[in-house]
Each structure stands twice: as structure tokens, then as C-alpha cells.
Design a protein around this motif. Sequence first.
Motif, PDB file in Angstrom:
ATOM      1  N   TYR A   1       0.839  -1.211   0.000  1.00  0.00           N
ATOM      2  CA  TYR A   1       0.000   0.000   0.000  1.00  0.00           C
ATOM      3  C   TYR A   1       0.871   1.258   0.000  1.00  0.00           C
ATOM      4  O   TYR A   1       0.673   2.170  -0.814  1.00  0.00           O
ATOM      5  N   TYR A   2       1.848   1.301   0.891  1.00  0.00           N
ATOM      6  CA  TYR A   2       2.720   2.474   0.955  1.00  0.00           C
ATOM      7  C   TYR A   2       3.678   2.544  -0.228  1.00  0.00           C
ATOM      8  O   TYR A   2       3.974   3.638  -0.726  1.00  0.00           O
ATOM      9  N   ALA A   3       4.147   1.401  -0.718  1.00  0.00           N
ATOM     10  CA  ALA A   3       5.026   1.391  -1.893  1.00  0.00           C
ATOM     11  C   ALA A   3       4.304   1.944  -3.127  1.00  0.00           C
ATOM     12  O   ALA A   3       4.929   2.570  -3.988  1.00  0.00           O
TER      13      ALA A   3
ATOM     14  N   GLU B   1      -1.246   7.433   5.128  1.00  0.00           N
ATOM     15  CA  GLU B   1      -1.764   6.942   6.408  1.00  0.00           C
ATOM     16  C   GLU B   1      -3.218   7.319   6.636  1.00  0.00           C
ATOM     17  O   GLU B   1      -4.022   6.496   7.071  1.00  0.00           O
ATOM     18  N   GLU B   2      -3.585   8.539   6.323  1.00  0.00           N
ATOM     19  CA  GLU B   2      -4.955   9.000   6.565  1.00  0.00           C
ATOM     20  C   GLU B   2      -5.971   8.163   5.778  1.00  0.00           C
ATOM     21  O   GLU B   2      -6.975   7.707   6.325  1.00  0.00           O
ATOM     22  N   ALA B   3      -5.705   7.955   4.502  1.00  0.00           N
ATOM     23  CA  ALA B   3      -6.618   7.145   3.688  1.00  0.00           C
ATOM     24  C   ALA B   3      -6.630   5.698   4.159  1.00  0.00           C
ATOM     25  O   ALA B   3      -7.688   5.050   4.181  1.00  0.00           O
ATOM     26  N   GLY B   4      -5.485   5.174   4.558  1.00  0.00           N
ATOM     27  CA  GLY B   4      -5.412   3.812   5.064  1.00  0.00           C
ATOM     28  C   GLY B   4      -6.232   3.625   6.324  1.00  0.00           C
ATOM     29  O   GLY B   4      -6.942   2.627   6.481  1.00  0.00           O
ATOM     30  N   LEU B   5      -6.143   4.584   7.234  1.00  0.00           N
ATOM     31  CA  LEU B   5      -6.934   4.513   8.460  1.00  0.00           C
ATOM     32  C   LEU B   5      -8.426   4.607   8.165  1.00  0.00           C
ATOM     33  O   LEU B   5      -9.235   3.903   8.772  1.00  0.00           O
TER      34      LEU B   5
ATOM     35  N   ALA C   1      -9.520   1.236   6.794  1.00  0.00           N
ATOM     36  CA  ALA C   1      -9.574   0.218   7.853  1.00  0.00           C
ATOM     37  C   ALA C   1     -10.797   0.410   8.738  1.00  0.00           C
ATOM     38  O   ALA C   1     -11.464  -0.568   9.101  1.00  0.00           O
ATOM     39  N   SER C   2     -11.124   1.644   9.078  1.00  0.00           N
ATOM     40  CA  SER C   2     -12.255   1.873   9.973  1.00  0.00           C
ATOM     41  C   SER C   2     -13.595   1.694   9.268  1.00  0.00           C
ATOM     42  O   SER C   2     -14.605   1.427   9.910  1.00  0.00           O
ATOM     43  N   ALA C   3     -13.630   1.811   7.950  1.00  0.00           N
ATOM     44  CA  ALA C   3     -14.877   1.667   7.207  1.00  0.00           C
ATOM     45  C   ALA C   3     -15.080   0.257   6.672  1.00  0.00           C
ATOM     46  O   ALA C   3     -16.112  -0.032   6.074  1.00  0.00           O
ATOM     47  N   HIS C   4     -14.127  -0.639   6.888  1.00  0.00           N
ATOM     48  CA  HIS C   4     -14.212  -1.990   6.343  1.00  0.00           C
ATOM     49  C   HIS C   4     -15.353  -2.760   7.007  1.00  0.00           C
ATOM     50  O   HIS C   4     -15.531  -2.682   8.213  1.00  0.00           O
ATOM     51  N   PRO C   5     -16.133  -3.500   6.218  1.00  0.00           N
ATOM     52  CA  PRO C   5     -17.254  -4.258   6.806  1.00  0.00           C
ATOM     53  C   PRO C   5     -16.781  -5.324   7.796  1.00  0.00           C
ATOM     54  O   PRO C   5     -15.698  -5.889   7.640  1.00  0.00           O
ATOM     55  N   VAL C   6     -17.588  -5.577   8.798  1.00  0.00           N
ATOM     56  CA  VAL C   6     -17.240  -6.538   9.837  1.00  0.00           C
ATOM     57  C   VAL C   6     -17.355  -7.965   9.316  1.00  0.00           C
ATOM     58  O   VAL C   6     -16.581  -8.835   9.698  1.00  0.00           O
TER      59      VAL C   6
END
Length: 101
Positions: A39-41, A46-50, A53-58
Motif C-alpha cells: 500500500y505504501y510502496a 496513512e490517513e486514507a489507510g486509516l 480500515a475503519s470503514a471496512h465491513p465486519v
Amino acid sequence: MSEIQNKAVALAAQYEGDLAAQSSPQRSALFLKSALDLYYALGGDEEAGLALASAHPVTPLRVDAAIANVLVEVAVASHINDIDMIQATYNRLDAELERSA
């Protein structure tokens, strides 16, 4: 299993020991680290990654569907960067397996 999968498992076992004793949840953190490396490569931040991650379905996908999704994205990233993903993998596996032999 394919030759490349067998080599990858052999390399992991060489560093980590008996993989059969591990569970899928134990591998999840190692996979996430590798996914974040990519992802970083690719220029992720970081902001978009977070946010992702927080919006990913359970409710998770089945493992086979999730693996297919990952491999499609790896293929696209490889294509965009003019890298043969299989050759890049063989290069790393062969170099590390030879070094440790």
C-alpha cells in the motif's frame, strides 16, 4: 499447490518453523504488514489507510474470494509498474532459499 506457492511456504517455514501449527488468525497480522508495505510502496497515505480500515465491513469474505481479490490487485499493481509479479516472486524466493542453503 503450484511451484511458487510451495517455494513461498518453504521459505516461510524456514524462518518460522512448523506452519501447520499456525492458524489463519495468526497469519493475519503478517499478511496485513505485507499488504501495508505494498500500500505504501504504491503511494498510499496513512490517513486514507486509516479511513479504509475503519470503514471496512465486519463480515469477512470467504478466504478464497479474498485471496482472489488480493491477487487481482497485485496483478494490476504489477502491470502499472511494468513488473512481472511471478518473476519478481521467484527472484526473491530463489535468492533467499539459495542464501540459506
